[in-house]
Design an enzyme around this catalytic site. Structure first.
Site, mmCIF file in Angstrom:
data_model
loop_
_atom_site.group_PDB
_atom_site.id
_atom_site.type_symbol
_atom_site.label_atom_id
_atom_site.label_comp_id
_atom_site.label_asym_id
_atom_site.label_seq_id
_atom_site.Cartn_x
_atom_site.Cartn_y
_atom_site.Cartn_z
ATOM 1 N NE ARG A 72 2.773 -7.484 -3.329
ATOM 2 C CZ ARG A 72 2.487 -6.220 -3.026
ATOM 3 N NH1 ARG A 72 1.697 -5.927 -2.007
ATOM 4 N NH2 ARG A 72 2.986 -5.235 -3.729
ATOM 5 C CB THR A 84 -0.610 -0.746 3.796
ATOM 6 O OG1 THR A 84 -0.519 -0.806 2.386
ATOM 7 C CG2 THR A 84 -0.077 -2.020 4.378
ATOM 8 C CB THR A 132 -1.867 -3.812 1.756
ATOM 9 O OG1 THR A 132 -2.148 -2.612 1.037
ATOM 10 C CG2 THR A 132 -1.302 -4.844 0.810
ATOM 11 C CD GLU A 181 -1.175 0.170 -3.844
ATOM 12 O OE1 GLU A 181 -0.473 -0.126 -2.874
ATOM 13 O OE2 GLU A 181 -1.036 1.233 -4.467
ATOM 14 C CG ASP A 233 2.061 -1.982 -5.002
ATOM 15 O OD1 ASP A 233 1.897 -0.752 -5.073
ATOM 16 O OD2 ASP A 233 1.933 -2.617 -3.933
ATOM 17 C CB SER A 291 5.245 -5.535 -1.312
ATOM 18 O OG SER A 291 4.816 -4.917 -0.116
ATOM 19 N N GLY A 340 2.705 2.746 1.841
ATOM 20 C CA GLY A 340 3.360 2.524 0.551
ATOM 21 C C GLY A 340 4.868 2.423 0.748
HETATM 22 N N1 GLY Z 1 0.611 -2.019 -1.582
HETATM 23 C C1 GLY Z 1 1.603 -1.517 -0.724
HETATM 24 C C2 GLY Z 1 2.846 -2.326 -0.728
HETATM 25 O O1 GLY Z 1 2.771 -3.493 -0.977
HETATM 26 O O2 GLY Z 1 3.901 -1.835 -0.498
#
Ligand code: GLY
Length: 579
Positions: A105, A396, A414, A416, A438, A459, A481
């Site tokens: 992440r 994503t 992703t 985003e 996010d 996330s 998402g």
């Molecule tokens: N950016 C999408 C997620 O992390 O859920």
């Protein structure tokens, strides 16, 4: 989703590309379901699936395949994936018989504070340097390969570099995604130059090449991750974040970002313990916080375990309750106390499940008290003042792979938003992520997902692996998402509660209830189930499409079924090593 050019999978002989004789190499077709042996892959894209399959066929394992496949998706799905993004891997390691997590992440720069996004309109944050997080994908690929792969990062990146150089055929989805982003892409010189050649999206059927990205992958392969995490590529990313190359005359307010090279140097991929729940006599493993994927899918499944006979109304309400708790309690565990054990406990599940009745829960559901002291059923009190969740986009991507040794990988990657921050690093062919959007923008005292230096935004990515009697039975994940969570949940319920086949479980129309007033649902879902659910008090908002899942199911005698979408996002690609 895109077809590779003839040359892209050609054979290199003495440095020259020669097209394979047609009869010797039958054309691999894009199809959503494949069954066979020796390993399998499913992605949203034929080129990426072919590259991942090729890795398996040449002796690579499932981890090698998903890393090479993810790098390929960075070429053909550049608006969803890329080396300047992040992601989460859930992996079943056949040797140790354990499921592990690898967290790539993005992190917030050291200069970010809880109030950084306060007062900034969301759509302005989306296209900005401010929204760019420290990329995690490359560190994740490196760690994943070193711990579990057989390929070097250098070898894993080569097919993607070749694909970027030789190009792929633009399909309707790529065209549509480019067109949807055209206004903001036009406002960034480097992005317009790459994705709006001649001032417009590349036409369907044309070959799209990204030679800058090919060189970036090649140089990354040669120089290693430190080229990004502190080296020249990192310096260029930081320079771009601090001064996005805005097109002269553009009136867009593209804010500068906060990232420094020291933020890149500090980045580390992590290996948290996966989430695990026992449901339907299965062990369901998911992604730990900072993703809310594992905890929210897991909590909803736990609730369903105690909710009595399960139908779609119970599915929607379990999801509503789990989202109320997700929003209240889940954030980066390095910064906030996430009551994960309690959220996934039997006692808490029972306390939440007993709220579910014959009619839809009142909106919005209040979060529960995951305090270990579980008592009699509370009244299903609505929680006035709860912030309404925004509709979610399709962003994503997700891919799955298995191999002949029994390893299984589920990987969400992703940048985003579809198109990320909309900012291509000049000369590098790579879109920057906008993952910092996010975070909760605030002010929101007590919110577990406010930004902080070095923090990972919450996330919803939910790569998931299901074991039965200790052996892999199923792997699944999706983009979309926060709808990722409900898509994975609905597929599991479709498959194991409603008894659908895995292809049917993916193809079935979807609905996503995330503690919103109305449930977001595909029109086919509303047409089919709307009357019965509306009679129980559920309401629906139509949305064209939810998710684009990929999955594997392990059948008897070593057979594996790979499944992708038949239609959503233009349909995906499932392949097996041996039919
Ligand atoms: N950016 C999408 C997620 O992390 O859920």
């Amino acid at each position: 989703m895109r077809r590779v050019t003839g040359a892209a999978l050609g054979i290199v002989v003495m440095g020259a590309l020669v097209a394979p004789p047609a009869q010797a190499r039958p054309q691999v077709e894009k199809k959503p379901v494949a069954e066979g042996y020796g390993g399998a892959v499913a992605t949203v894209d034929l080129d990426a699936s072919k590259i991942a399959l090729d890795v398996l066929k040449h002796g690579g394992n499932a981890m090698d395949a998903v890393v090479a496949g993810a790098a390929a998706l960075g070429v053909t799905e550049p608006y969803s994936a890329g080396l300047a993004g992040g992601g989460f891997i859930v992996y079943y390691d056949a040797r140790s018989r354990r499921v592990i997590n690898i967290d790539g992440r993005e992190t917030a720069p050291a200069k970010m504070t809880p109030s950084t996004f306060e007062g900034i309109p969301f759509d302005q944050a989306v296209t900005s340097g401010l929204s760019v997080g420290v990329p995690g994908s490359v560190a994740q690929w490196d760690l994943a390969l070193r711990r579990h792969g057989t390929l070097s990062l250098k070898k894993a990146l080569k097919p993607a570099a070749d694909l970027a150089r030789k190009g792929f055929v633009v399909d309707q989805t790529f065209y549509d995604q480019t067109a949807a982003n055209a206004a903001r892409f036009a406002d960034i010189t480097s992005t317009a130059a790459l994705y709006l050649p001649n001032g417009a999206p590349p036409p369907v059927g044309s070959t799209f090449r990204n030679p800058d990205l090919a060189r970036t992958y090649q140089e990354l392969a040669d120089k290693g991750p430190s080229w990004l995490y502190g080296g020249k590529l990192g310096q260029e990313i930081v320079a771009t974040v601090k001064a996005p190359p805005v097109t002269p005359g553009s009136t867009r307010n593209v804010r500068a970002g906060l990232m420094e090279v020291s933020d890149l140097r500090a980045y580390k991929a992590l290996t948290p313990e996966p989430t695990k729940v026992r449901w339907n006599n299965l062990d369901v493993y998911g992604m730990a916080p900072p993703s809310s994927g594992g905890s929210t899918v897991g909590e909803a499944l736990n609730i369903l375990e105690y909710a009595g006979p399960v139908g779609l109304s119970e599915y929607l309400d379990a999801s509503r309750l789990a989202f109320a708790d997700r929003n209240a309690y889940v954030g980066d565990p390095a910064f906030v106390q996430v009551p994960l054990r309690e959220l996934l406990s039997e006692g808490f599940a029972k306390e939440r499940a007993c709220l579910i009745g014959d009619t839809a829960l009142p909106h919005p559901a209040a979060p529960g008290q995951p305090d270990g002291a579980y008592g009699p059923c509370a009244t299903p009190a609505p929680a006035p003042g709860t912030k309404e969740q925004q509709p979610e986009g399709p962003e994503t991507t997700h891919l799955v792979a298995s191999d002949r040794w029994g390893n299984v990988a589920a990987y969400n990657i992703t940048i985003e938003q579809t198109g990320g921050a909309g900012i291509v690093v000049p000369g590098r062919g790579v879109l920057l992520n906008n993952e910092m959007t996010d975070f909760t923008f605030g002010p929101a005292p007590g919110d577990p997902n406010l930004p902080a230096p070095g923090k990972r935004p919450r996330s919803s990515m939910a790569p998931t692996i299901v074991l039965k009697d200790g052996r892999p039975l199923l792997a699944v994940g999706s983009p979309g998402g926060a709808t990722i969570i409900t898509t994975v949940l609905q597929i599991l319920v479709n498959r194991f509660t409603f008894g659908m086949s895995l292809p049917d479980a993916l193809a079935a129309p979807r609905a996503s209830q995330r503690n919103t007033a109305a449930t977001q649902a595909e029109q086919a879902f509303i047409d089919r189930y709307g009357p019965e659910l509306t009679a129980k008090g559920h309401t629906f908002t139509p949305t064209p499409e939810i998710g684009a899942a990929t999955a594997l199911e392990f059948l008897r005698h070593g057979k594996v079924q790979a499944v992708a979408e038949p239609a959503r996002r233009g349909g995906g690609s499932a392949l097996v090593v041996k039919d």
